[in-house]
Enzyme design. Structure first.
Site, PDB file in Angstrom:
ATOM      1  CB  CYS A 268      14.298  12.810  33.095  1.00  0.00           C
ATOM      2  SG  CYS A 268      13.627  11.835  34.409  1.00  0.00           S
TER       3      CYS A 268
ATOM      4  CG  HIS B 150      16.741  10.628  36.577  1.00  0.00           C
ATOM      5  ND1 HIS B 150      16.212  10.539  35.323  1.00  0.00           N
ATOM      6  CD2 HIS B 150      17.985  10.143  36.506  1.00  0.00           C
ATOM      7  CE1 HIS B 150      17.119  10.027  34.506  1.00  0.00           C
ATOM      8  NE2 HIS B 150      18.206   9.777  35.201  1.00  0.00           N
TER       9      HIS B 150
END
Ligand SMILES: *[C@@H]1O[C@H](CO)[C@@H](O)[C@H](O)[C@H]1NC(C)=O
Ligand SMILES: *[C@@H]1O[C@H](CO)[C@@H](O)[C@H](O)[C@H]1NC(C)=O
Ligand SMILES: *[C@@H]1O[C@H](CO)[C@@H](O)[C@H](O)[C@H]1NC(C)=O
Ligand SMILES: *[C@@H]1O[C@H](CO)[C@@H](O)[C@H](O)[C@H]1NC(C)=O
Ligand SMILES: *[C@@H]1O[C@H](CO)[C@@H](O)[C@H](O)[C@H]1NC(C)=O
Ligand SMILES: *[C@@H]1O[C@H](CO)[C@@H](O)[C@H](O)[C@H]1NC(C)=O
Length: 502
Positions: free
Chosen positions: A75, A129
């Site tokens: 991510c 994120h």
């Protein structure tokens, strides 16, 4: 005429005749398992047929990147790279602990670019994120308005719900699912933006199909249990060096995984009954995400904004659903690095353009900049730590505007770090060409150099996609591939600048 009416008239003219809006979708952990990817670019055989009508429809009016690769299959590194158009060796973000502005440089992001150029930039859900350690609480400088997180996000993240759950209407009435809250927020924001004086950049980030696979129960009905199949290659590739393996034991933390003896070891996997359940739930979570994208795009159309709005969609990286016996992302395999991406440019891609050219996620930023009519971004110099705006990718517009493929780079570079008790930091550099995937795992110096030592090799992989699209067999030590391996090694080490002769 009353002054407010005059202002409103001016405002609507500006919206129509000025820059196009941008609606920017991101989904989490979605591999390219969508109807529009059927064919050779679909992930290793899966059944039954996917139900993704909204993304398929968007794809039919977009530049559909059939072979788009992330720069790192997890991510925060992937998102930091895509959103700044710089590769992990420039952002220095290799894990979820780092914030690119602290470790890489003060780089302009995609939403920030539009904000700096007169747009209202708005972020909902998961784009960066989240959290202060990762991106400084969603990177406030990127947004014109305070960031929106779904109020029920934490509730549904709790591991107590299990690795997957088909949520009933009653449960949703008590606590609505966060991605639905995000879609509803997107709808109301679009309504508020309809007659605004500035164009908008609206980023909508859905959390699914990330674990836990949680979705409204009706989506499970699209995938009858008896039609779900196991992966056909539940073992590591032959000749795979062990450093290539990701110990997938994170998934063992869900209560329904207890007692299943999940070690994450090479050539171990999750028991068949659970594998079938998880595959079914993942497909359902994809269809749920597809539905939410349709919900937002339908509102865009209803408001008459679609004619002047660029729409992009990408999943932040791929996912392994038991293929290779591997689970989750965090590898350099095709299934982890290959992900869906499409860009709809009204009046330009309406008839749909499908490309098999190999493209990279760093290409998205320069593409959106050009699609919106701004001058091209400059290519980053070798050390771009002090350069706020530049790209390490290449605009995809040549794939839209001309039929010529002759100058396209047709190669994608990705990487994944591993730390090893004895050898220390190792970086796996991988490259996808039209025929091959080639990977070298080499010693890596962290701060302050961030450099590979190509002479300290800890593993090589070579997959021949012409005959082995599932990457069952590494040919790195196969004598008949010697000259191919040498050629690929030179190309890998020359990197993306070498591929483009810059
Ligand atoms: C936007 O402005 C147009 C023209 O004045 C009007 O018809 C429309 O209802 C407005 N839409 C919204 C959502 O306010
Ligand atoms: C990969 O291996 C599996 C299991 O042996 C096999 O079913 C599959 O056909 C192989 N894939 C290819 C493309 O050869
Ligand atoms: C994993 O299993 C495959 C197929 O049985 C075998 O070829 C390979 O050597 C095994 N890998 C390891 C590291 O045990
Ligand atoms: C897990 O391992 C234990 C001990 O070896 C064994 O008794 C049990 O059957 C295993 N469970 C599964 C689901 O394989
Ligand atoms: C970047 O800026 C810092 C601080 O001004 C300076 O020390 C450094 O040499 C610069 N780096 C480059 C590559 O220009
Ligand atoms: C693109 O080129 C191919 C091969 O030269 C040709 O068959 C096709 O008609 C061209 N398409 C367009 C839209 O020009």
């Amino acid at each position: 005429m009353d002054i407010t009416l005059l202002l409103l008239l001016f405002a609507s003219c500006a919206a129509v005749y000025g820059k196009p809006n941008v609606l920017f979708f991101v989904s989490d952990d979605m591999r390219q398992q969508l109807g529009c990817y059927y064919g050779p670019d679909f992930p290793a055989p899966v059944h039954p047929k996917m139900h993704t009508p909204h993304l398929d429809e968007l794809a039919s009016k977009s530049l559909l990147l059939k072979k788009a690769y992330v720069q790192q299959s997890v991510c925060n590194p992937s998102r930091s790279s895509t959103l700044t158009s710089r590769r992990p060796d420039t952002t220095h973000v290799y894990s979820s602990e780092h914030y690119f502005r602290k470790v890489g440089g003060d780089f302009v992001t995609i939403p920030q670019f539009f904000k700096n150029n007169g747009y209202t930039s708005i972020g909902l859900g998961k784009i960066f994120h989240p959290g202060p350690v990762a991106s400084g609480d969603d990177d406030p400088v990127s947004w014109s308005l305070p960031y929106y997180h779904a109020p029920n996000e934490q509730h549904w993240k709790n591991k107590k719900h299990g690795s997957w759950k088909a949520v009933s209407k009653k449960m949703r009435e008590e606590k609505e699912l966060p991605d639905i809250q995000i879609a509803q927020k997107a709808k109301s924001v679009l309504q508020q933006l309809t007659n605004a004086s500035k164009p908008f950049f609206l980023a909508v980030g859905f959390h699914k199909p990330h674990l836990p696979f949680i979705f409204p129960e009706e989506f499970l009905d699209l995938y009858p249990a008896k039609e779900i199949r196991l992966p056909d290659n539940p073992y590591a590739p032959t000749e795979m060096p062990s450093i290539a393996w990701h110990r997938y034991d994170g998934i063992a933390a869900y209560p329904d995984m207890k007692g299943l003896n999940i070690t994450g070891d090479i050539n171990s996997t999750i028991p068949d009954f659970k594998t079938l359940e998880l595959r079914r739930a993942y497909y359902s979570a994809i269809s749920y995400t597809d539905y939410l994208i349709g919900y937002v795009v339908d509102e865009l159309k209803r408001l008459g904004l679609d004619k002047n709005t660029i729409i992009s969609f990408w999943g932040d990286h791929g996912w392994q659903l038991g293929e290779h016996g591997e689970w989750s992302k965090q590898t350099n395999f095709e299934l982890a690095t290959h992900a869906p991406m499409m860009v709809h440019i009204p009046g330009v891609t309406d008839k749909g353009i499908v490309t098999e050219h190999i493209t990279e996620y760093v290409d998205l930023f320069p593409t959106l900049v050009e699609a919106a009519g701004f001058p091209s971004l400059p290519v980053c110099p070798r050390d771009s730590s002090n350069v706020t705006l530049c790209t390490e990718g290449e605009s995809l517009m040549p794939l839209v505007l001309s039929n010529s493929s002759k100058d396209w780079k047709d190669v994608a570079f990705s990487q994944f770090p591993r730390s090893h008790q004895k050898i220390g930091s190792v970086m796996g550099y991988t490259m996808r060409t039209p025929s091959f995937r080639y990977t070298e795992w080499v010693k890596f110096s962290n701060e302050p150099k961030f450099e590979p030592d190509w002479n300290a090799l800890h593993g090589v992989e070579l997959y021949d996609h012409r005959t082995d699209p599932e990457e069952n067999h590494s040919r790195a030590h196969d004598a008949s591939y010697k000259s191919i391996r040498e050629m690929l090694s030179r190309q890998l080490r020359a990197g993306w600048r070498g591929a483009r002769g810059i």
